[in-house]
Scaffold this motif. Structure first.
Motif, PDB file in Angstrom:
ATOM      1  N   VAL A 153      44.761  46.753  30.977  1.00 48.01           N
ATOM      2  CA  VAL A 153      44.178  45.424  31.140  1.00 48.01           C
ATOM      3  C   VAL A 153      42.675  45.534  30.910  1.00 48.01           C
ATOM      4  CG1 VAL A 153      43.976  45.775  33.653  1.00 48.01           C
ATOM      5  CG2 VAL A 153      43.903  43.449  32.705  1.00 48.01           C
ATOM      6  N   GLU A 154      42.126  44.567  30.185  1.00 46.28           N
ATOM      7  CA  GLU A 154      40.710  44.610  29.849  1.00 46.28           C
ATOM      8  C   GLU A 154      39.832  44.438  31.072  1.00 46.28           C
ATOM      9  OE1 GLU A 154      40.563  42.995  25.273  1.00 46.28           O
ATOM     10  OE2 GLU A 154      40.459  41.508  26.881  1.00 46.28           O
ATOM     11  N   GLY A 155      38.612  44.951  30.965  1.00 43.98           N
ATOM     12  CA  GLY A 155      37.612  44.723  31.993  1.00 43.98           C
ATOM     13  C   GLY A 155      36.700  43.603  31.537  1.00 43.98           C
ATOM     14  N   VAL A 156      35.397  43.877  31.461  1.00 43.70           N
ATOM     15  CA  VAL A 156      34.469  42.872  30.945  1.00 43.70           C
ATOM     16  C   VAL A 156      34.864  42.510  29.516  1.00 43.70           C
ATOM     17  CG1 VAL A 156      32.066  42.419  30.358  1.00 43.70           C
ATOM     18  CG2 VAL A 156      32.616  43.699  32.427  1.00 43.70           C
ATOM     19  N   SER A 157      35.278  43.517  28.752  1.00 45.43           N
ATOM     20  CA  SER A 157      35.849  43.302  27.420  1.00 45.43           C
ATOM     21  C   SER A 157      36.921  44.370  27.231  1.00 45.43           C
ATOM     22  CB  SER A 157      34.759  43.374  26.352  1.00 45.43           C
ATOM     23  OG  SER A 157      34.141  44.650  26.309  1.00 45.43           O
ATOM     24  N   TRP A 158      36.931  45.010  26.058  1.00 38.02           N
ATOM     25  CA  TRP A 158      37.838  46.154  25.868  1.00 38.02           C
ATOM     26  C   TRP A 158      37.483  47.232  26.882  1.00 38.02           C
ATOM     27  CZ3 TRP A 158      34.002  49.463  24.914  1.00 38.02           C
ATOM     28  CH2 TRP A 158      34.313  50.798  24.677  1.00 38.02           C
ATOM     29  N   ASN A 202      38.868  49.296  38.463  1.00 40.79           N
ATOM     30  CA  ASN A 202      37.951  48.383  39.140  1.00 40.79           C
ATOM     31  C   ASN A 202      38.362  46.944  38.860  1.00 40.79           C
ATOM     32  OD1 ASN A 202      35.811  46.995  40.226  1.00 40.79           O
ATOM     33  ND2 ASN A 202      34.244  47.883  38.876  1.00 40.79           N
ATOM     34  N   LYS A 203      38.872  46.264  39.865  1.00 40.24           N
ATOM     35  CA  LYS A 203      39.361  44.896  39.676  1.00 40.24           C
ATOM     36  C   LYS A 203      38.225  43.882  39.617  1.00 40.24           C
ATOM     37  CE  LYS A 203      39.897  43.463  44.522  1.00 40.24           C
ATOM     38  NZ  LYS A 203      40.818  42.991  45.563  1.00 40.24           N
ATOM     39  N   ARG A 204      37.018  44.290  40.004  1.00 39.37           N
ATOM     40  CA  ARG A 204      35.935  43.320  40.171  1.00 39.37           C
ATOM     41  C   ARG A 204      35.246  42.920  38.870  1.00 39.37           C
ATOM     42  NH1 ARG A 204      32.704  46.597  44.674  1.00 39.37           N
ATOM     43  NH2 ARG A 204      33.447  48.275  43.304  1.00 39.37           N
ATOM     44  N   VAL A 205      35.644  43.526  37.750  1.00 39.96           N
ATOM     45  CA  VAL A 205      34.917  43.264  36.504  1.00 39.96           C
ATOM     46  C   VAL A 205      35.558  42.182  35.637  1.00 39.96           C
ATOM     47  CG1 VAL A 205      33.905  45.560  36.408  1.00 39.96           C
ATOM     48  CG2 VAL A 205      36.131  45.169  35.355  1.00 39.96           C
ATOM     49  N   SER A 206      36.743  41.679  36.013  1.00 38.90           N
ATOM     50  CA  SER A 206      37.355  40.630  35.191  1.00 38.90           C
ATOM     51  C   SER A 206      38.388  39.847  35.992  1.00 38.90           C
ATOM     52  CB  SER A 206      38.016  41.220  33.943  1.00 38.90           C
ATOM     53  OG  SER A 206      39.223  41.879  34.260  1.00 38.90           O
ATOM     54  N   LEU A 228      45.848  40.712  38.226  1.00 36.08           N
ATOM     55  CA  LEU A 228      46.824  41.798  38.220  1.00 36.08           C
ATOM     56  C   LEU A 228      47.120  42.309  39.624  1.00 36.08           C
ATOM     57  CD1 LEU A 228      48.568  43.885  36.707  1.00 36.08           C
ATOM     58  CD2 LEU A 228      46.491  45.281  36.445  1.00 36.08           C
ATOM     59  N   THR A 229      46.126  42.295  40.496  1.00 37.12           N
ATOM     60  CA  THR A 229      46.342  42.800  41.857  1.00 37.12           C
ATOM     61  C   THR A 229      47.362  41.948  42.617  1.00 37.12           C
ATOM     62  OG1 THR A 229      44.484  41.515  42.774  1.00 37.12           O
ATOM     63  CG2 THR A 229      44.002  43.729  41.939  1.00 37.12           C
ATOM     64  N   LYS A 230      47.593  40.721  42.166  1.00 41.24           N
ATOM     65  CA  LYS A 230      48.591  39.859  42.810  1.00 41.24           C
ATOM     66  C   LYS A 230      50.011  40.311  42.496  1.00 41.24           C
ATOM     67  CE  LYS A 230      45.184  37.232  44.175  1.00 41.24           C
ATOM     68  NZ  LYS A 230      44.746  37.246  45.583  1.00 41.24           N
ATOM     69  N   CYS A 231      50.139  41.210  41.511  1.00 40.93           N
ATOM     70  CA  CYS A 231      51.469  41.716  41.136  1.00 40.93           C
ATOM     71  C   CYS A 231      51.822  42.984  41.892  1.00 40.93           C
ATOM     72  CB  CYS A 231      51.522  42.017  39.634  1.00 40.93           C
ATOM     73  SG  CYS A 231      50.977  40.686  38.545  1.00 40.93           S
ATOM     74  N   ASN A 232      51.053  43.338  42.888  1.00 43.60           N
ATOM     75  CA  ASN A 232      51.220  44.627  43.562  1.00 43.60           C
ATOM     76  C   ASN A 232      52.540  44.719  44.314  1.00 43.60           C
ATOM     77  OD1 ASN A 232      50.484  47.205  44.231  1.00 43.60           O
ATOM     78  ND2 ASN A 232      48.604  46.634  45.284  1.00 43.60           N
ATOM     79  N   ALA A 233      52.904  45.954  44.628  1.00 36.22           N
ATOM     80  CA  ALA A 233      54.172  46.221  45.287  1.00 36.22           C
ATOM     81  C   ALA A 233      54.287  45.467  46.609  1.00 36.22           C
ATOM     82  CB  ALA A 233      54.316  47.716  45.538  1.00 36.22           C
ATOM     83  N   SER A 234      55.428  44.827  46.792  1.00 34.01           N
ATOM     84  CA  SER A 234      55.724  44.138  48.060  1.00 34.01           C
ATOM     85  C   SER A 234      57.216  43.880  48.096  1.00 34.01           C
ATOM     86  CB  SER A 234      54.950  42.815  48.155  1.00 34.01           C
ATOM     87  OG  SER A 234      55.456  41.884  47.222  1.00 34.01           O
ATOM     88  N   THR A 235      57.698  43.447  49.234  1.00 34.97           N
ATOM     89  CA  THR A 235      59.124  43.120  49.348  1.00 34.97           C
ATOM     90  C   THR A 235      59.482  42.001  48.382  1.00 34.97           C
ATOM     91  OG1 THR A 235      59.095  43.748  51.678  1.00 34.97           O
ATOM     92  CG2 THR A 235      60.946  42.398  50.927  1.00 34.97           C
ATOM     93  N   GLN A 236      58.562  41.033  48.263  1.00 33.64           N
ATOM     94  CA  GLN A 236      58.813  39.886  47.404  1.00 33.64           C
ATOM     95  C   GLN A 236      58.994  40.311  45.948  1.00 33.64           C
ATOM     96  OE1 GLN A 236      55.599  37.093  47.405  1.00 33.64           O
ATOM     97  NE2 GLN A 236      56.457  35.803  45.791  1.00 33.64           N
ATOM     98  N   HIS A 237      58.190  41.293  45.508  1.00 31.03           N
ATOM     99  CA  HIS A 237      58.222  41.686  44.104  1.00 31.03           C
ATOM    100  C   HIS A 237      59.094  42.910  43.856  1.00 31.03           C
ATOM    101  CE1 HIS A 237      55.261  38.721  43.191  1.00 31.03           C
ATOM    102  NE2 HIS A 237      54.309  39.295  43.897  1.00 31.03           N
ATOM    103  N   ASP A 238      59.808  43.383  44.875  1.00 36.88           N
ATOM    104  CA  ASP A 238      60.710  44.524  44.716  1.00 36.88           C
ATOM    105  C   ASP A 238      59.996  45.759  44.194  1.00 36.88           C
ATOM    106  OD1 ASP A 238      63.155  42.191  43.520  1.00 36.88           O
ATOM    107  OD2 ASP A 238      62.928  42.988  45.556  1.00 36.88           O
TER     108      ASP A 238
END
Length: 450
Positions: A290-295, A235-239, A245-255
């Motif tokens: 990757v942490e959420g609200v905390s651990w 769940n990306k919405r908690v932190s 991190l979602t900006k690092c997702n698979a794409s041509t730019q990031h191979d």
């Protein structure tokens, strides 16, 4: 996530009332002996009762011999000394304990092997139920060995005992609060989280069963045949970290160095959790924590996957992670937006260029989990932290007027569905045949600072 269940506890609007059992049942316990030492849980709906069976077992034949000598405790047990150090010179007074009521959800009292509970505030989902259940199973596993005590428990995500409030000339009394995680700027006493006995709302089974499934899942795809990318699902919405991190997702730019999947738990509930089975997520060479609200509870499941775990600069720790070693058990990743994606890409590229070394790190992290996080060690940690805590009490524990006795029967029998199933599946069936592990000496000052 909006997922309501009928709890086996009902609280008033001020959350000052004690447990009220809302389903009828009748529970009995088989009397223990040397020949027959199996605990049972027999729930019958014939009679309405809110109390524990009068004959439920709280002690055991203390002359019963263990089948082996005590082993040494894992390294992370040393942190018990560090967590309790703030009270070492003063002890814990009644005033200190009472000062923490406003930042706690539960007061748990243990006297002569019986547990009592007073509720101060709401807990998310059934964290409180499964946390209490874990303590009740500890009393079954080591009957007569848990000392008399009173403690306060915070069931939220974020540590609450901020150091800045309890240091200096105008400091408030330092309350001892047990919690699932800690942070460098807090004094929370770290304790195993509820999910070791199951997280029913997300269909995550008790730890022993889940760990066995993940171990089997690891065998499905050899490390060298796994997808050569980093994987994360959650769940990306908690932190903000998760959103970044979602900006690092698979794409041509990031191979395609990272495969990031954002979950919507409402949809997963409706679909029967078909896309969230943990044993099916060990298919990549690299997994991201990757942490959420905390651990996050996800930590142990990710580390158990044989994949090289990429830890995104965690601020919080649970009871075992402070003994993990970077580049030995995991690969550290910086958490800033500018560095996160490039660090992940570098780790993936390095691992694919050095597959033997990357596999070694992944398997070392998994070995740490399987060797040090067995349920007997989880219970031993609980026993030792409670024992050391009880030594610090400067008052005699008493049962509060608003508390009720809790036992395995009046916690598990009113539940239903997988909530009941997980409780039953994680129930301790008999006293331990082996003694608790032996605590090692505290860290010295330099070791604790590292």
């Amino acid at each position: 996530m909006k997922h309501t269940i009928t709890h086996n506890i009902v609280r008033s609007s001020t959350f000052k009332e004690s447990l009220v059992i809302i389903y009828p049942f009748k529970a009995t316990i088989t009397k223990l002996s040397r020949q027959q030492n199996q605990f049972t849980l027999n729930c019958s709906h014939g009679n309405m009762t809110k109390t524990c069976p009068k004959d439920h077992t709280t002690t055991f034949d203390q002359d019963l011999e263990y089948s082996s000598e005590a082993s040494g405790c894992p390294e992370h047990f040393k942190w018990i000394h560090e967590d309790l150090k703030p009270w070492k010179s003063t002890g814990i007074t009644r005033e200190m304990l009472e000062s923490g009521k406003s930042i706690s959800q539960l007061r748990i009292v243990i006297i002569q092997g019986k547990a009592y509970l007073e509720v101060y505030g709401p807990s998310f989902q059934t964290r409180d139920v499964f946390t209490i259940w874990g303590i009740l199973q500890l009393l079954r596993l080591y009957p007569g060995k848990v000392p008399d005590l009173e403690l306060l428990f915070e069931t939220g995500d974020v540590p609450v005992v901020l150091k800045e409030r309890f240091q200096g000339p105008n400091a408030m009394p330092l309350p001892p609060i047990f919690h699932y995680c800690g942070r460098k700027d807090t004094f929370d006493i770290v304790f195993p989280d509820w999910s070791f006995w199951g997280w029913a709302e997300l269909a995550i089974r008790p730890w022993e069963a889940e760990m066995q499934s993940i171990e089997e899942g690891n065998k499905k795809v050899e490390w060298k045949d796994r997808a050569p990318y980093a994987f994360w699902k959650g769940n990306k919405r908690v932190s903000l970290k998760r959103y970044a991190l979602t900006k690092c997702n698979a794409s041509t730019q990031h191979d395609s160095y990272a495969h990031i999947y954002s979950l919507h738990w409402d949809k997963e509930v409706a679909q029967g959790f078909q896309n969230t089975k943990l044993a099916d997520q060990c298919t990549h060479r690299y997994k991201i924590y990757v942490e959420g609200v905390s651990w996050s509870v996800s930590e142990k499941y990710i580390l158990a996957c044989d994949s090289m775990t990429l830890f995104i600069d965690p601020m919080h720790y649970d009871f075992f992670t402070r003994s993990l070693v970077p580049w030995q058990h995991y690969w550290p990743i910086r958490s800033t937006n500018q560095s996160m994606c490039s660090d992940i890409k570098y780790a993936v590229d390095w691992g694919n260029a050095n597959p033997d070394k990357a596999e070694q790190i992944g398997k070392a992290g998994t070995r740490f989990i399987y060797e040090n996080l067995k349920m007997n060690f989880v219970y031993d940690y609980m026993l030792h932290v409670l024992t050391e805590y009880a030594k610090l009490l400067r008052f005699k524990p008493t049962i509060p007027a608003g508390a009720v006795e809790v036992c395995s029967e009046n916690v598990a029998c009113p539940m239903y569905g997988i909530w009941r199933q997980y409780l039953v599946d994680s129930m301790v069936k008999s006293p331990s045949a082996t003694p608790p592990c032996t605590m090692s000496s505290p860290y010295d000052e330099e070791e604790a600072e590292e």
